[in-house]
Enzyme design. Structure first.
Site, mmCIF file in Angstrom:
data_model
loop_
_atom_site.group_PDB
_atom_site.id
_atom_site.type_symbol
_atom_site.label_atom_id
_atom_site.label_comp_id
_atom_site.label_asym_id
_atom_site.label_seq_id
_atom_site.Cartn_x
_atom_site.Cartn_y
_atom_site.Cartn_z
ATOM 1 N N GLN A 161 -3.057 1.886 -0.222
ATOM 2 C CA GLN A 161 -2.619 2.794 0.833
ATOM 3 C C GLN A 161 -3.825 3.396 1.545
ATOM 4 O O GLN A 161 -3.841 3.569 2.754
ATOM 5 C CB GLN A 161 -1.763 3.903 0.203
ATOM 6 C CG GLN A 161 -1.220 4.887 1.201
ATOM 7 C CD GLN A 161 0.017 4.341 1.896
ATOM 8 O OE1 GLN A 161 0.489 3.260 1.601
ATOM 9 N NE2 GLN A 161 0.523 5.093 2.842
ATOM 10 N N HIS A 189 6.135 4.034 -1.322
ATOM 11 C CA HIS A 189 5.930 2.741 -1.984
ATOM 12 C C HIS A 189 5.117 2.879 -3.268
ATOM 13 O O HIS A 189 5.133 2.005 -4.111
ATOM 14 C CB HIS A 189 5.275 1.746 -1.026
ATOM 15 C CG HIS A 189 6.240 1.223 0.007
ATOM 16 N ND1 HIS A 189 7.021 0.111 -0.194
ATOM 17 C CD2 HIS A 189 6.572 1.694 1.232
ATOM 18 C CE1 HIS A 189 7.785 -0.097 0.874
ATOM 19 N NE2 HIS A 189 7.532 0.853 1.761
ATOM 20 N N GLU A 245 14.495 3.993 9.298
ATOM 21 C CA GLU A 245 14.001 2.739 8.731
ATOM 22 C C GLU A 245 15.125 2.082 7.931
ATOM 23 O O GLU A 245 15.193 2.232 6.712
ATOM 24 C CB GLU A 245 12.789 2.992 7.815
ATOM 25 C CG GLU A 245 11.563 3.509 8.552
ATOM 26 C CD GLU A 245 10.306 3.505 7.677
ATOM 27 O OE1 GLU A 245 10.400 3.128 6.485
ATOM 28 O OE2 GLU A 245 9.240 3.868 8.203
HETATM 29 ZN ZN LIG Z 1 8.947 0.979 3.339
#
Ligand SMILES: [Zn+2]
Length: 279
Positions: A161, A189, A245
């Protein structure tokens, strides 16, 4: 025409947003490290609790015990994020103002046996065991219904990340990057409980139009049956910090997923952790 342009603009933002590029910048890390660390001692308790919590027991107590601290301690801010005290819990809430303890990583990562769009054994293929098993169930059910979901990106380490975030800062500047991405240590995540799904019809892209496809609709309707929620629903970006999303699902266990689905809420609303996350 206007609509088209809006769509294009939205898509551009979205692609840049939570999933692919969620990251953090290096200079903020210093700030972050200072913040709340008192919860470490709770961690062990949480951990064992989390193991029991697994699938069924969660609904029993409706109140989020570990989230009962003072509002400020729970919510944090982008510049002064709170460090979560239950990183191992399947109910952990990580967002732009709530981060993992530095260097935290899940201990039970495995590779779910579902189709990914790549064949390499990359980090992003992994998920925590419980979430991976639930994902396999979800895929099996979707395939039975004729859906062709494809997995795109699961676990992402803090290091990865950081790399992505720093690249983004270098190309877009920090202000722009922060609008659409989380800083390192704050990506969903990293939980090992979240994954982005797409389909051949989407040409494997992660875009809002996923909701117009059969796969996207199926996911919105059925994810909760397997313990997953649509983590960043439409119209909730002020609360979650991210635009809609439809491709990003998060494992929270069947009971909590069902509650959140029926309430039509987000993790933040469910646990009363709403903060001003307008980006
Ligand atoms: Zn995602």
């Amino acid at each position: 025409m206007k609509r088209l342009m809006l769509f294009a603009a939205l898509s551009a933002v979205l692609i840049a947003a939570g999933c692919q590029n969620q990251q953090t910048s290096q200079n903020q890390d210093t700030n972050e490290n200072k913040t709340v660390d008192k919860q470490t001692e709770n961690q062990q308790a949480e951990q064992s609790q989390e193991e029991d919590t697994a699938a069924e027991d969660q609904t029993a107590d409706t109140k989020p015990d570990q989230h009962q601290e003072e509002a400020e301690d729970v919510v944090g801010s982008i510049e002064k994020p709170v460090t979560v005290d239950n990183p191992d819990s399947i109910e952990v809430v990580v967002n732009k103002t709530r981060k993992f303890p530095d260097g935290w990583e899940p201990k039970d990562l495995v590779e779910p046996d579902v189709p990914f769009y790549f064949s390499e054994h990359l980090e992003k293929r992994k998920m925590r065991k419980e979430a991976a098993e639930a994902l396999e169930e979800l895929f099996a059910a979707s395939q039975k219904d004729g859906m062709e979901l494809v997995a795109a990106s699961g676990y992402r380490s803090e290091e990865r990340q950081k790399e992505i975030y720093e690249n983004n800062v270098a190309t877009q500047g920090q202000e722009e990057t922060d609008k659409v991405s989380s800083r390192p240590g704050r990506s969903e995540h990293q939980t090992g409980l979240a994954i982005d799904l797409t389909s051949a019809e989407m040409a494997l892209a992660l875009e809002e139009t996923f909701i117009d496809t059969d796969e996207g609709k199926w996911l919105a309707e059925h994810a909760h049956e397997y313990g997953y929620i649509i983590r960043y629903p439409e119209g909730k970006s002020d609360i979650t910090g991210y635009s809609y999303e439809p491709w990003h699902i998060r494992y929270v266990g069947k009971d909590l997923a069902k509650q959140i689905y029926e309430e039509d809420t987000t993790l933040e609303e469910h646990f009363q952790m709403e903060s001003d996350l307008k980006s």
